[in-house]
Scaffold this active site. Structure first.
Site, PDB file in Angstrom:
ATOM      1  N   HIS A  93       0.841  -1.198   0.000  1.00 38.66           N
ATOM      2  CA  HIS A  93       0.000   0.000   0.000  1.00 38.66           C
ATOM      3  C   HIS A  93       0.886   1.262   0.000  1.00 38.66           C
ATOM      4  CE1 HIS A  93      -3.308   2.694   1.479  1.00 38.66           C
ATOM      5  NE2 HIS A  93      -2.285   3.270   2.101  1.00 38.66           N
ATOM      6  N   GLU A  94       1.903   1.267   0.838  1.00 36.96           N
ATOM      7  CA  GLU A  94       2.805   2.431   0.907  1.00 36.96           C
ATOM      8  C   GLU A  94       3.567   2.620  -0.413  1.00 36.96           C
ATOM      9  OE1 GLU A  94       2.672   4.569   3.242  1.00 36.96           O
ATOM     10  OE2 GLU A  94       1.366   3.393   4.535  1.00 36.96           O
TER      11      GLU A  94
ATOM     12  N   HIS B  66       1.452   4.336  -2.878  1.00 36.08           N
ATOM     13  CA  HIS B  66       1.463   5.801  -2.751  1.00 36.08           C
ATOM     14  C   HIS B  66       2.642   6.387  -3.520  1.00 36.08           C
ATOM     15  CE1 HIS B  66      -1.759   6.691  -0.048  1.00 36.08           C
ATOM     16  NE2 HIS B  66      -1.292   5.961   0.941  1.00 36.08           N
TER      17      HIS B  66
ATOM     18  N   GLU C 232      -5.802   7.163  -1.002  1.00 33.65           N
ATOM     19  CA  GLU C 232      -5.811   5.936  -0.201  1.00 33.65           C
ATOM     20  C   GLU C 232      -6.450   4.781  -0.968  1.00 33.65           C
ATOM     21  OE1 GLU C 232      -4.112   5.470   2.428  1.00 33.65           O
ATOM     22  OE2 GLU C 232      -3.546   7.575   2.546  1.00 33.65           O
TER      23      GLU C 232
ATOM     24  N   ASP D 200      -4.581   1.345  -2.020  1.00 29.76           N
ATOM     25  CA  ASP D 200      -5.184   0.045  -1.710  1.00 29.76           C
ATOM     26  C   ASP D 200      -5.290  -0.792  -2.989  1.00 29.76           C
ATOM     27  OD1 ASP D 200      -5.448   0.482   0.950  1.00 29.76           O
ATOM     28  OD2 ASP D 200      -7.619   0.809   0.948  1.00 29.76           O
TER      29      ASP D 200
END
Ligand SMILES: [Zn+2]
Length: 410
Positions: free
Chosen positions: A276-277, A280, A354, A358
């Protein structure tokens, strides 16, 4: 406009903000007892659910008391010409404009921090303690305070001194110089925050070789993402709550995992959080956020430069000599409805990012592992499973747990 009218407008804005925030909190509290959506069933057992309900209610009451206290304090300060009084103290100490600004803000910030200290003590050592979150000792708490003040003095004081100086030198073009300064500072902090500031408060160690490191390396290879800087931070020094974040860019990019996260989650769940990070980063959210915040800063400084020289601002606060620091205070309040709106928009963008992160984790790693990690993290922080929609729109930088799970299951 008369100074008197502006004074009442300032009071009106402060009251309106308080009422609006209180309304949002109350709205949220109304949904505390809502039935738990079926996707979220099983996160808490009965006992844990009751604990989470008690935690929400206690925090709600606490925040109502703190915000009311702050409001009363602020209003009293306005009614009794507090700004004029502090301005006079600063002017009696020195004639230097920059020093006057520093002393003025120094007194106000330090005094308000001391007055709210009992509340932060109570939050950590009574509420968080009671629910088993607090790991902070009194010594850590006190040292955190002192370090925070010193940092504020050095960094905040330095920036404030430069801004005041720029204003003295360039009045009309002041906003351009101010913007440049904050832009350089923001980019610098983005790059070096983890190296310069975090070590003052926490220990960071490189992730050691082992099952987790191998799993992360394998994932990195699969998606073609080179990640050499993975650090474990001792979040457990203060709280049992877990977290992970990405910071910096280019050669300075790094992922920081809380030791509490590593204790709470299985390897595949941690890799999912990391995916997930990385999402980003890959989707350039870090750069977009940086650019957006720089544009906002420029806009704010520009508006500030239109107002700051107006003597009405000082007169409204009953201060005779027009000055940069009094202008800043009055402007800060006048601008707060606008920053409420920009904050609202930034939250919309943040929640969109976000979802995208995801989705990246779902497409490149594993939706199920991310879902179970999100559930565990929510459970371990006793988080609210049924927030009100309106509250989410204004305060949530992330979609709700339910929204994220539904999106991941799509
Ligand atoms: Zn995220």
């Amino acid at each position: 406009m008369t100074p008197q009218l502006l004074f009442y407008i300032l009071i009106g804005i402060i009251l309106a903000k308080f009422l609006f925030d209180t309304f949002l909190d109350a709205q949220n509290a109304k949904h505390f007892n809502d039935p738990i959506p079926k996707e979220l069933k099983g996160i808490y057992n009965t006992e844990e659910y009751e604990k989470s309900q008690a935690y929400k209610k206690e925090n709600y009451t606490f925040s109502l008391i703190t915000s009311t206290f702050s409001l009363v304090l602020t209003l009293l300060f306005f009614m009794f010409d507090g700004f004029a009084y502090v301005d006079e103290i600063a002017r009696n100490i020195t004639d230097n404009t920059i020093l006057i600004t520093l002393i003025f803000f120094g007194i106000i910030l330090f005094a308000s921090d001391i007055l709210t200290l009992p509340f932060s003590y109570y939050k950590t050592f009574v509420i968080e303690e009671k629910f088993g979150f607090n790991k902070s000792t009194l010594k850590t708490f006190i040292f955190d305070k002192i370090k925070g003040w010193l940092l504020l003095l050095i960094i905040g004081g330095g920036i404030l001194a430069l801004l005041t100086w720029f204003y003295q030198l360039t009045t009309t073009n002041f906003w351009l110089y101010a913007w440049g300064l904050i832009a350089v500072f923001t980019v610098f902090m983005n790059l070096f925050y983890s190296k310069l500031i975090v070590p003052i408060f926490n220990k960071q160690t490189s992730l050691e070789e082992g099952e987790l490191k191998t799993a992360i390396d394998n994932f990195g290879k699969k998606v073609g993402f080179k990640l050499d800087n993975i650090f474990i931070i001792d979040g457990s020094k203060r709280s049992t709550k877990a977290n992970a974040y990405f910071s910096g860019f280019g050669s300075q990019k790094r992922v920081t995992l809380y030791d509490t996260l590593i204790n709470d989650l299985e390897t595949d769940e941690i890799v999912a959080v990391l995916a997930h990070e990385i999402g980003h980063y890959t989707k350039k959210h870090i750069i977009y956020n940086l650019i957006l915040s720089l544009i906002l800063t420029g806009f704010t400084f520009y508006i500030l430069s239109l107002f700051i020289g107006n003597q009405l601002l000082s007169q409204a606060l009953k201060v005779e000599i027009t000055s940069f620091h009094i202008g800043l205070i009055a402007f800060g309040i006048l601008y707060s409805p606008i920053s409420e709106i920009t904050g609202f928009l930034m939250n919309i963008i943040s929640r969109k990012f976000e979802y995208e992160a995801d989705e990246y984790a779902k497409n490149n790693y594993n939706a199920a592992a991310l879902i179970s990690s999100l559930k565990k993290l929510s459970k371990n922080s006793l988080s609210n499973l049924t927030p009100s929609n309106l509250y989410v729109k204004f305060h949530y930088s992330h979609p709700t747990l339910l929204e994220r799970i539904l999106n991941l299951k799509k």
